[in-house]
Write a protein that holds these residues in place. Sequence first.
Motif, mmCIF file in Angstrom:
data_model
loop_
_atom_site.group_PDB
_atom_site.id
_atom_site.type_symbol
_atom_site.label_atom_id
_atom_site.label_comp_id
_atom_site.label_asym_id
_atom_site.label_seq_id
_atom_site.Cartn_x
_atom_site.Cartn_y
_atom_site.Cartn_z
ATOM 1 N N SER A 44 18.407 -32.581 47.790
ATOM 2 C CA SER A 44 19.157 -32.774 46.513
ATOM 3 C C SER A 44 17.949 -32.933 45.375
ATOM 4 O O SER A 44 18.046 -32.455 44.068
ATOM 5 N N GLN A 84 26.298 -33.295 44.385
ATOM 6 C CA GLN A 84 26.531 -33.943 45.624
ATOM 7 C C GLN A 84 27.685 -35.006 45.350
ATOM 8 O O GLN A 84 28.761 -35.015 46.113
ATOM 9 N N ASP A 160 25.730 -28.959 46.042
ATOM 10 C CA ASP A 160 25.056 -29.787 47.061
ATOM 11 C C ASP A 160 26.219 -30.484 47.689
ATOM 12 O O ASP A 160 26.604 -31.508 47.279
ATOM 13 N N GLU A 161 25.926 -30.200 48.989
ATOM 14 C CA GLU A 161 26.828 -30.902 49.981
ATOM 15 C C GLU A 161 28.465 -30.881 49.431
ATOM 16 O O GLU A 161 28.850 -32.244 49.514
HETATM 17 MG MG LIG Z 1 21.216 -34.910 48.884
#
Ligand SMILES: [Mg+2]
Lengths: 312, 428
Positions: A44, A84, A160-161
């Motif tokens: 991140s 995220q 992000d994820e």
């Molecule tokens: Mg992360």
Amino acid sequence: MTLAIEMQNLHKRFGDLHAVQGVSLTVQAGEILSLLGPNGAGKSTIISMLSGLLQPTEGDALVMGHSIRREPEAAKACLGVVPQDIALYPDLSARENLLFWGKMYGLRGAALKKRVDEVLEIIGLVDRQKGRVDKFSGGMKRRVNIAAALLHKPQVVIMDEPTVGIDPQSRRHILDNVKELNRQGMTVLYTTHYMEEAAELSDHIAIMDHGRVIAYGTHDELIRLVGEQTRIDLTLNVDAGRVLTAWQQVEGVSRASAQDGLVTVLVDDSNRVLPRLFEAATAAGARITGVDIREPNLEAVFLHLTGRALRD
Amino acid sequence: MKLIDIALKDMLRSFRSLFAVGMMIVAPLLITGLIYFAFGGIRSEQPDIATIHVGLVNADVPSADVPSANVPFNLGQMLVDVFTDAGVADLMTARVYPDVATARAALERQEIDVAVLIPTGLSAAVLSGEPSPNTAVVILHDPALSLAPQVVGSMVTSLLDGVAGGRIAIQVIQERHAARGLALAPAQISTLIGQYQTWYTDFLHTLFYNPTEAALRLVAPGVDETAVPMSQILGATMAGQMIFFAFYTAAYSMTSILREQEEGTLARLFTTPTDRTIILGGKFLAVFLTVILQGAALMLFARLAFGIRWGRADSVLLALVAQVIAAAGLGVLLIALVKNSRQAGPVLGGGLTALGMLGGLFTVGIQGMPAFFDVAALFTPHGWVLKGWRLALAAQPPDALLLPFFIAVAMGAVMFVLGAVLFRRRFA
Ligand SMILES: [Mg+2]
Ligand SMILES: Nc1ncnc2c1ncn2[C@@H]1O[C@H](COP(=O)(O)OP(=O)(O)OP(=O)(O)O)[C@@H](O)[C@H]1O
């Protein structure tokens, strides 16, 4: 091949913590690159630097040729960022959210409305567009969270994820979206700690640990790092920790790690090593309740490289 | 353009929130409403005020018994004149009846609300300074009415008191002269009485120049003659509430930046190709616009619900601008000093209430507060904004408001700049 993203020796320090330590990855235009790594690996942080949220302590990165230090606005205009954590206005509807984020990317009027319709179609939420986001399920929120990054048809999307904590159906939908967007020409930088996602999506995978890229290549290239080793998954009737250290000492075992009651062991020759694992288990007062001999996977690669499980 | 988009989005969120609208608009109206009803709903009696029907029976005879004067003193006629005066024409109608019986009959038929019975010998009794029950003015009224008899009674009392005062004044003059061995010539006394009558008629004119106001003054419970009229107290109370909630609203609106930070949308905004100065500017603009809208809405609702007259348009504009800038300035500064939205709650509740108290917002209707509060108010933007509104409510022209206006605006501007600098350091 043109480069969509070129990271040049990126560093980020938070006080004493060296979160990113000299990362120089490149993402080819039109490909999907996955950053795979455990919690705190620095994924991140890299994304925050690329998207202009954090200034690199050292180094630079080019997004479609624009330096994130010198031309941040130009770099941002080429990027769509899916954070995220869900970053939407909970008290606005899905459509209102998308209209607002579209405006922030400079879209207006009829073009904006048309694009919002298209994006709602992509994420499959046309029927629910008038609903307030805080009334949505986790999976629906994730989909809107992604949609907001696609409105301006960015050349590069950073995710992000995007599939954390959602049901298999929504996850499937998102993975299919990513593949479809990529097929249409969008470059994707994808971070995850699910090796299956990295394996399924990526043209290239960068495995990260402690702020460094510890391996980079295609899925097959990475698997080859494990060499001729075999991966054995074992389940036990007791806590895995009791035998883990014993097994790590067994001759012919290169790596062993435990997670969720499952022990993964990398061995040179399973025929020779398996009996010794049974002996050691018996000595430790444990009984093996299941054995699986499998092909090495990215999990095995990470274990091979770090001696730890990917999802600690 | 993006600046306006951000501001509009913030306002949409605010006005969609029940809590926010409750605090911005409903609460100040509700509190003023409670005070309004606590004082008995003044305006509900106003139609009554506008149509008081008075019947007069004048049995008085002019008294020639003025010491050494040859001008007859006609108090009964003066009383009749008070009620038939053009100055009170839009407050009441007056009819003269020949005798008590016809007046009573008219009262029973509800042709009149109040009958004023002027006894024989009133002039003489008042002049001699020896009133008796036989020479008292009697007021009869419909028992269902309370306001009309009070108004009429008060008008009668004013006149009689005034005359009694005049009598005493003339007596004193005569005694002074007598003490020096002088005597007033009859002509002089008659001139004095003439002058006094003229002065007193003028005085009554002035008193009843605005009959509605005068009537309101009469019925405001526990308020003596020198007190501020009730309509002004209600206006000032509403202004106090409006100011308090304007400051609250500004700070509340500014906390949206903290909530966005916690929701992650602020970070997301920073990833879009939007200059951070524009993002901050949009949030500030939302604060200003919200406070303007709130002020305008409150003024309108207060006008409709309580009949509050805010004053001259130009003066009102000054007071409102002072309120908007002071509130926005303090709101931006306060929130710039706060770390997260959880901290913002106590700061808004406690800090703004304390400042509002010092600024006198909650004690507008109370006379004779300790002097400390007057001084304390000078150090709060609230106090200066309230001063502006008080002047506007008193129908003052804009130049009367300039001092509070400039001080409130200056305080607001300084706080805004400080807050904006802190926010820039933090986010941009
Ligand atoms: Mg992360
Ligand atoms: N703003 C910050 N201040 C201080 N430390 C930070 C900050 N952001 C991240 N870190 C630290 O930097 C390291 C890398 O964090 P990062 O969020 O990049 O990891 P990640 O790979 O994304 O992990 P995850 O899979 O849990 O999201 C962590 O140790 C984290 O605690």
